[in-house]
Scaffold this motif. Structure first.
Motif, short mmCIF file in Angstrom:
data_model
loop_
_atom_site.label_atom_id
_atom_site.label_comp_id
_atom_site.label_asym_id
_atom_site.label_seq_id
_atom_site.Cartn_x
_atom_site.Cartn_y
_atom_site.Cartn_z
N GLU A 100 0.84 -1.20 0.00
CA GLU A 100 0.00 0.00 0.00
C GLU A 100 0.87 1.24 0.00
O GLU A 100 1.85 1.32 0.74
CB GLU A 100 -0.91 0.01 1.22
N GLU A 101 0.50 2.18 -0.83
CA GLU A 101 1.17 3.48 -0.89
C GLU A 101 0.38 4.46 -0.03
O GLU A 101 -0.85 4.44 -0.03
CB GLU A 101 1.23 4.00 -2.33
N THR A 102 1.07 5.32 0.69
CA THR A 102 0.38 6.30 1.52
C THR A 102 0.06 7.57 0.75
O THR A 102 -0.94 8.22 1.02
CB THR A 102 1.23 6.65 2.75
N ALA A 103 0.89 7.93 -0.21
CA ALA A 103 0.72 9.20 -0.91
C ALA A 103 -0.01 9.07 -2.24
O ALA A 103 -0.61 10.03 -2.71
CB ALA A 103 2.07 9.87 -1.14
N ILE A 104 0.04 7.90 -2.85
CA ILE A 104 -0.58 7.72 -4.16
C ILE A 104 -1.35 6.41 -4.21
O ILE A 104 -1.18 5.55 -3.36
CB ILE A 104 0.48 7.71 -5.30
N SER A 105 -2.17 6.27 -5.22
CA SER A 105 -2.89 5.02 -5.44
C SER A 105 -2.10 4.17 -6.42
O SER A 105 -1.86 4.59 -7.56
CB SER A 105 -4.28 5.31 -6.01
N GLY A 106 -1.68 3.00 -5.98
CA GLY A 106 -0.94 2.11 -6.87
C GLY A 106 -1.76 1.70 -8.07
O GLY A 106 -1.25 1.63 -9.19
N TYR A 107 -3.06 1.46 -7.86
CA TYR A 107 -3.92 1.05 -8.98
C TYR A 107 -4.16 2.22 -9.94
O TYR A 107 -4.21 2.05 -11.15
CB TYR A 107 -5.25 0.50 -8.47
N GLY A 108 -4.33 3.41 -9.36
CA GLY A 108 -4.52 4.59 -10.21
C GLY A 108 -3.28 4.88 -11.06
O GLY A 108 -3.37 5.19 -12.25
N THR A 109 -2.11 4.76 -10.44
CA THR A 109 -0.86 4.96 -11.17
C THR A 109 -0.70 3.88 -12.24
O THR A 109 -0.26 4.16 -13.36
CB THR A 109 0.33 4.95 -10.19
N ALA A 110 -1.08 2.66 -11.89
CA ALA A 110 -1.02 1.56 -12.86
C ALA A 110 -1.94 1.85 -14.05
O ALA A 110 -1.57 1.61 -15.20
CB ALA A 110 -1.40 0.24 -12.20
N GLY A 111 -3.12 2.37 -13.76
CA GLY A 111 -4.05 2.72 -14.84
C GLY A 111 -3.47 3.79 -15.75
O GLY A 111 -3.56 3.71 -16.98
N TRP A 112 -2.84 4.80 -15.14
CA TRP A 112 -2.23 5.87 -15.92
C TRP A 112 -1.12 5.32 -16.81
O TRP A 112 -1.07 5.61 -18.01
CB TRP A 112 -1.69 6.94 -14.98
N PHE A 113 -0.22 4.51 -16.22
CA PHE A 113 0.86 3.93 -17.00
C PHE A 113 0.33 3.00 -18.08
O PHE A 113 0.88 2.93 -19.19
CB PHE A 113 1.85 3.17 -16.10
N GLY A 114 -0.73 2.27 -17.77
CA GLY A 114 -1.31 1.36 -18.76
C GLY A 114 -1.89 2.10 -19.96
O GLY A 114 -1.68 1.71 -21.11
N ILE A 115 -2.62 3.17 -19.69
CA ILE A 115 -3.24 3.94 -20.77
C ILE A 115 -2.18 4.67 -21.60
O ILE A 115 -2.16 4.56 -22.83
CB ILE A 115 -4.27 4.93 -20.20
N ILE A 116 -1.30 5.40 -20.93
CA ILE A 116 -0.28 6.16 -21.65
C ILE A 116 0.71 5.21 -22.33
O ILE A 116 1.04 5.37 -23.50
CB ILE A 116 0.46 7.14 -20.70
N GLY A 117 1.20 4.23 -21.58
CA GLY A 117 2.14 3.27 -22.15
C GLY A 117 1.52 2.49 -23.31
O GLY A 117 2.18 2.24 -24.32
#
Length: 148
Positions: A56-73
């Motif tokens: 678990e990340e305290t400052a960010i959402s791991g799943y949200g970041t994964a979604g961003w990387f998935g879409i952009i990547g």
């Protein structure tokens, strides 16, 4: 029934997906862009796996970041594959990706990560040079002579 006026556009569209007339610079730029997209998608998968494993990340959402990387990547990956297969529309995606990666490389450098920032900046600059090379611009303009 097609007229002579329609024919050149139709021929141009058919050649637009013919890799044999795609300049080497575009193919190399497509290959580098494809690798960049694969890295982005890989980061997304790793973040999802970490999240599923309980990290678990305290400052960010791991799943949200994964979604961003998935879409952009994923978009960058598709743009790179488009260039590799001779589709002109992939050039825009590749160009925007490289322009956006330059500030990322600068941020990494100023954060003390030159081992990542320098190769990233060099890759982005090389791809931009190739995308704006004379052969690439002629290809984009529809000059159908193969690059020798």
């Amino acid at each position: 029934m097609s007229t002579e006026k329609d024919r050149p556009e139709q021929d141009r569209l058919e050649i637009d997906v013919d890799p044999s007339v795609t300049p080497t610079q575009i193919k190399v730029a497509g290959a580098v862009t494809t690798v960049e997209g694969l890295i982005g998608v890989t980061v997304a998968v790793i973040l999802v796996i970490r999240g599923l494993a309980g990290h678990e990340e305290t400052a960010i959402s791991g799943y949200g970041t994964a979604g961003w990387f998935g879409i952009i990547g994923g978009g960058v990956l598709v743009g790179g594959l488009a260039l590799l297969t001779g589709r002109r529309w992939g050039r825009s995606i590749a160009m925007v990706a490289q322009i956006l990666l330059l500030p990322v490389a600068y941020y990494l450098y100023t954060s003390g990560w030159p081992v990542f920032s320098v190769p990233l900046a060099l890759a982005a600059l090389v791809v931009l040079v190739m995308l704006f090379s004379p052969a690439a611009v002629r290809w984009l303009a529809g000059d159908l002579e193969p690059d020798h």
